[in-house]
Design a protein around this motif. Structure first.
Motif, short mmCIF file in Angstrom:
data_model
loop_
_atom_site.label_atom_id
_atom_site.label_comp_id
_atom_site.label_asym_id
_atom_site.label_seq_id
_atom_site.Cartn_x
_atom_site.Cartn_y
_atom_site.Cartn_z
N ALA A 1 1.01 -1.23 0.43
CA ALA A 1 0.18 0.36 0.20
C ALA A 1 0.84 1.27 0.26
N ARG A 2 0.44 2.05 -0.61
CA ARG A 2 0.91 4.03 -0.80
C ARG A 2 -0.34 4.23 0.99
N THR A 3 1.22 4.45 2.00
CA THR A 3 0.65 5.14 2.54
C THR A 3 1.29 6.41 3.29
N VAL A 4 0.12 7.32 4.17
CA VAL A 4 0.54 8.76 4.69
C VAL A 4 0.31 8.55 5.96
N ALA B 1 -0.64 10.68 18.75
CA ALA B 1 -1.80 10.54 18.11
C ALA B 1 -1.93 9.55 16.64
N GLN B 2 -1.79 8.91 15.81
CA GLN B 2 -1.44 8.79 14.63
C GLN B 2 -2.84 8.29 13.43
N ILE B 3 -2.53 8.94 12.70
CA ILE B 3 -4.02 8.65 11.45
C ILE B 3 -2.88 8.02 10.26
N LEU B 4 -3.23 6.81 9.82
CA LEU B 4 -2.41 5.61 9.10
C LEU B 4 -3.01 5.83 7.37
N ASN B 5 -3.10 6.19 6.75
CA ASN B 5 -4.24 6.17 5.44
C ASN B 5 -3.56 5.85 4.55
N ALA B 6 -3.55 4.47 3.93
CA ALA B 6 -3.06 3.72 2.92
C ALA B 6 -4.26 3.51 2.15
N PHE B 7 -3.31 3.28 0.51
CA PHE B 7 -4.20 3.21 -0.15
C PHE B 7 -3.85 1.89 -1.41
N ARG C 1 -4.99 -1.44 -3.84
CA ARG C 1 -5.76 -1.71 -5.00
C ARG C 1 -7.00 -1.39 -4.88
N ASP C 2 -7.05 -0.06 -5.44
CA ASP C 2 -7.96 1.21 -5.47
C ASP C 2 -8.77 0.74 -3.83
N THR C 3 -8.27 0.73 -3.57
CA THR C 3 -8.94 1.05 -1.89
C THR C 3 -8.12 1.87 -0.76
N PHE C 4 -8.79 2.63 -0.21
CA PHE C 4 -8.51 3.45 0.83
C PHE C 4 -8.54 2.48 2.16
N SER C 5 -8.03 2.70 3.15
CA SER C 5 -7.70 2.38 4.62
C SER C 5 -7.75 2.98 5.61
N THR C 6 -8.09 3.62 7.09
CA THR C 6 -7.78 4.48 7.12
C THR C 6 -7.89 3.50 9.15
N ILE C 7 -6.25 4.10 9.45
CA ILE C 7 -6.39 3.36 10.81
C ILE C 7 -5.95 3.99 11.85
N GLY C 8 -6.68 4.08 13.33
CA GLY C 8 -6.24 5.12 13.74
C GLY C 8 -5.15 4.22 15.10
N ALA C 9 -5.10 5.16 15.83
CA ALA C 9 -3.83 4.83 16.42
C ALA C 9 -2.78 5.71 18.18
N GLU C 10 -3.17 5.10 19.34
CA GLU C 10 -2.64 6.16 20.03
C GLU C 10 -1.02 5.03 19.78
N LEU C 11 0.29 6.04 20.08
CA LEU C 11 1.37 5.58 20.10
C LEU C 11 1.89 5.83 21.26
N THR C 12 2.54 5.27 21.85
CA THR C 12 3.66 5.48 22.95
C THR C 12 5.59 5.11 22.28
N HIS C 13 6.16 6.44 22.25
CA HIS C 13 7.27 6.03 22.35
C HIS C 13 8.17 6.20 23.27
N THR C 14 8.76 5.40 23.83
CA THR C 14 10.18 5.56 25.20
C THR C 14 11.93 5.99 24.07
N ILE C 15 11.86 7.25 23.76
CA ILE C 15 12.58 7.17 22.75
C ILE C 15 14.31 7.50 23.66
#
Length: 165
Positions: free
Chosen positions: A88-91, A112-118, A120-134
């Motif tokens: 998928a192509r993602t943003v 907060a993250q929104i992942l937009n994916a395209f 096979r001619d279909t869009f998907s959106t996935i939302g997630a709460e992220l925690t990063h320890t850097i």
């Protein structure tokens, strides 16, 4: 430390920049560079139970240590895995940062993250709460020590199939 002061802290700004860099590399499908953002002992986790902090005793969609991240990157690059075929192509949009902890060696961020994916001619959106320890490094080569992506629809585990969050 108030939230406003936290964002003036250069350690926090470095951590946020690393989280954004990770999103950029994933969207560019530069998986080797993405893999290099992690410490050797890092974990990348996508739990099923959005409320758990006991990842070792819980069911997870992803629980990757260094070896599993390496295997995941190999699968994504070889093109044989279903998730890698016509990838998928993602943003990714990562925002709404909050600072949980800041020390000389570590910054813990929630976002907060929104992942937009395209694909096979279909869009998907996935939302997630992220925690990063850097893990902050004296040489400025900061790395991700822990990443937890809590999907907003984690009970529907199929929704994230094939995407690195």
């Amino acid at each position: 430390m108030t939230e406003l002061l936290a964002f003036a802290d250069p350690r926090v700004l470095r951590a946020i920049a690393l989280v954004w860099k990770e999103a950029e590399l994933l969207d560019a499908k530069d998986y080797p560079a993405w893999e290099s953002l992690y410490t050797d002992d890092a974990r990348y986790i996508v739990p099923i139970d959005p409320d758990t902090d006991d990842f070792e005793s819980s069911l997870n969609m992803v629980y990757d240590d260094k070896r599993m991240r390496r295997l995941r990157v190999e699968r994504m690059m070889q093109g044989y895995a279903p998730s890698a075929v016509a990838a998928a192509r993602t943003v990714r949009i990562v925002s709404r940062f909050t600072v949980s902890e800041v020390t000389d060696d570590t910054v813990i961020l929630r976002s907060a993250q929104i992942l937009n994916a395209f694909k096979r001619d279909t869009f998907s959106t996935i939302g997630a709460e992220l925690t990063h320890t850097i893990a902050l490094a004296a040489d400025g080569e900061d790395r991700i020590q822990l990443k937890v992506a809590r999907l907003i629809d984690s009970e529907d585990a199929v929704s994230a199939s094939g995407y690195l969050l």
